[in-house]
Design a protein around this motif. Structure first.
Motif, PDB file in Angstrom:
ATOM      1  N   TRP A  52     -14.462  19.134  15.590  1.00 38.22           N
ATOM      2  CA  TRP A  52     -13.188  19.734  15.162  1.00 38.22           C
ATOM      3  C   TRP A  52     -12.206  18.658  14.702  1.00 38.22           C
ATOM      4  O   TRP A  52     -11.567  18.812  13.662  1.00 38.22           O
ATOM      5  N   LEU A  53     -12.098  17.565  15.438  1.00 38.58           N
ATOM      6  CA  LEU A  53     -11.171  16.489  15.082  1.00 38.58           C
ATOM      7  C   LEU A  53     -11.534  15.894  13.725  1.00 38.58           C
ATOM      8  O   LEU A  53     -10.652  15.663  12.882  1.00 38.58           O
ATOM      9  N   TRP A 109     -13.132  17.439  11.310  1.00 37.27           N
ATOM     10  CA  TRP A 109     -12.799  18.472  10.325  1.00 37.27           C
ATOM     11  C   TRP A 109     -11.300  18.502  10.042  1.00 37.27           C
ATOM     12  O   TRP A 109     -10.875  18.582   8.884  1.00 37.27           O
ATOM     13  N   MET A 110     -10.488  18.413  11.082  1.00 39.49           N
ATOM     14  CA  MET A 110      -9.035  18.417  10.899  1.00 39.49           C
ATOM     15  C   MET A 110      -8.600  17.250  10.020  1.00 39.49           C
ATOM     16  O   MET A 110      -7.815  17.422   9.088  1.00 39.49           O
ATOM     17  N   GLN A 111      -9.115  16.062  10.316  1.00 39.65           N
ATOM     18  CA  GLN A 111      -8.659  14.856   9.628  1.00 39.65           C
ATOM     19  C   GLN A 111      -9.233  14.711   8.217  1.00 39.65           C
ATOM     20  O   GLN A 111      -8.566  14.164   7.344  1.00 39.65           O
ATOM     21  N   HIS A 120      -9.105  19.820   6.832  1.00 39.02           N
ATOM     22  CA  HIS A 120      -7.997  20.765   6.970  1.00 39.02           C
ATOM     23  C   HIS A 120      -6.635  20.165   6.627  1.00 39.02           C
ATOM     24  O   HIS A 120      -5.894  20.740   5.821  1.00 39.02           O
ATOM     25  N   ILE A 121      -6.290  19.044   7.216  1.00 39.38           N
ATOM     26  CA  ILE A 121      -4.984  18.445   6.925  1.00 39.38           C
ATOM     27  C   ILE A 121      -4.884  18.072   5.439  1.00 39.38           C
ATOM     28  O   ILE A 121      -3.867  18.400   4.806  1.00 39.38           O
ATOM     29  N   MET A 144      -0.249  14.132  13.205  1.00 35.11           N
ATOM     30  CA  MET A 144      -1.108  14.705  14.241  1.00 35.11           C
ATOM     31  C   MET A 144      -0.964  13.865  15.497  1.00 35.11           C
ATOM     32  O   MET A 144      -1.158  12.643  15.451  1.00 35.11           O
ATOM     33  N   TYR A 172      -3.482  19.212  20.866  1.00 36.01           N
ATOM     34  CA  TYR A 172      -2.869  18.447  19.780  1.00 36.01           C
ATOM     35  C   TYR A 172      -1.687  19.216  19.219  1.00 36.01           C
ATOM     36  O   TYR A 172      -1.659  20.447  19.246  1.00 36.01           O
ATOM     37  N   VAL A 232       0.164  19.348  15.494  1.00 35.29           N
ATOM     38  CA  VAL A 232       0.108  18.911  14.102  1.00 35.29           C
ATOM     39  C   VAL A 232       1.393  19.396  13.442  1.00 35.29           C
ATOM     40  O   VAL A 232       1.680  20.598  13.449  1.00 35.29           O
ATOM     41  N   SER A 268     -11.082  27.840   9.671  1.00 38.24           N
ATOM     42  CA  SER A 268     -11.351  27.426  11.056  1.00 38.24           C
ATOM     43  C   SER A 268     -12.378  28.338  11.721  1.00 38.24           C
ATOM     44  O   SER A 268     -12.678  28.180  12.911  1.00 38.24           O
TER      45      SER A 268
END
Length: 102
Positions: A18-19, A21-23, A26-27, A41, A55, A57, A82
């Motif tokens: 997930w981290l 994917w976020m970095q 997604h972001i 974040m 977290y 964001v 997500s």
């Protein structure tokens, strides 16, 4: 200036995926909408009773109107991305108005 804050508690079993994917996805996708000037974040250091890792964001935007455009034009499809993590996280969203910056 406004901050669109998303606080997420993610299960440890999928945290690393997930981290990443976020970095990496997604972001950058959030910033690519052109509605946010930056994203911050941060890991929340308080341990939650429910476990997991939390977290915050924070996406900075110029106005309430721009944030409303994000909700109308971009939020549904970005939130849908997500889906692979569904059931493994809890998220809540808040809107913050910047009063002063020093």
């Amino acid at each position: 200036m406004y901050i669109y804050n998303v606080t997420i508690n993610i299960e440890e079993t999928i945290h690393d995926r997930w981290l990443d994917w976020m970095q990496t996805e997604h972001i950058p996708a959030m910033l690519a909408t052109g509605k946010f000037s930056k994203a911050l974040m941060a890991r929340v250091l308080v341990e939650e009773e429910m476990g997991g890792i939390t977290y915050s964001v924070q996406y900075t935007t110029d106005s309430k109107e721009t944030l409303q455009k994000y909700y109308a034009e971009d939020a549904p499809q970005l939130r849908a991305q997500s889906k692979p993590f569904e059931g493994s996280f809890v998220a809540f969203r808040t809107e913050l108005e910047i009063v002063s910056e020093h």
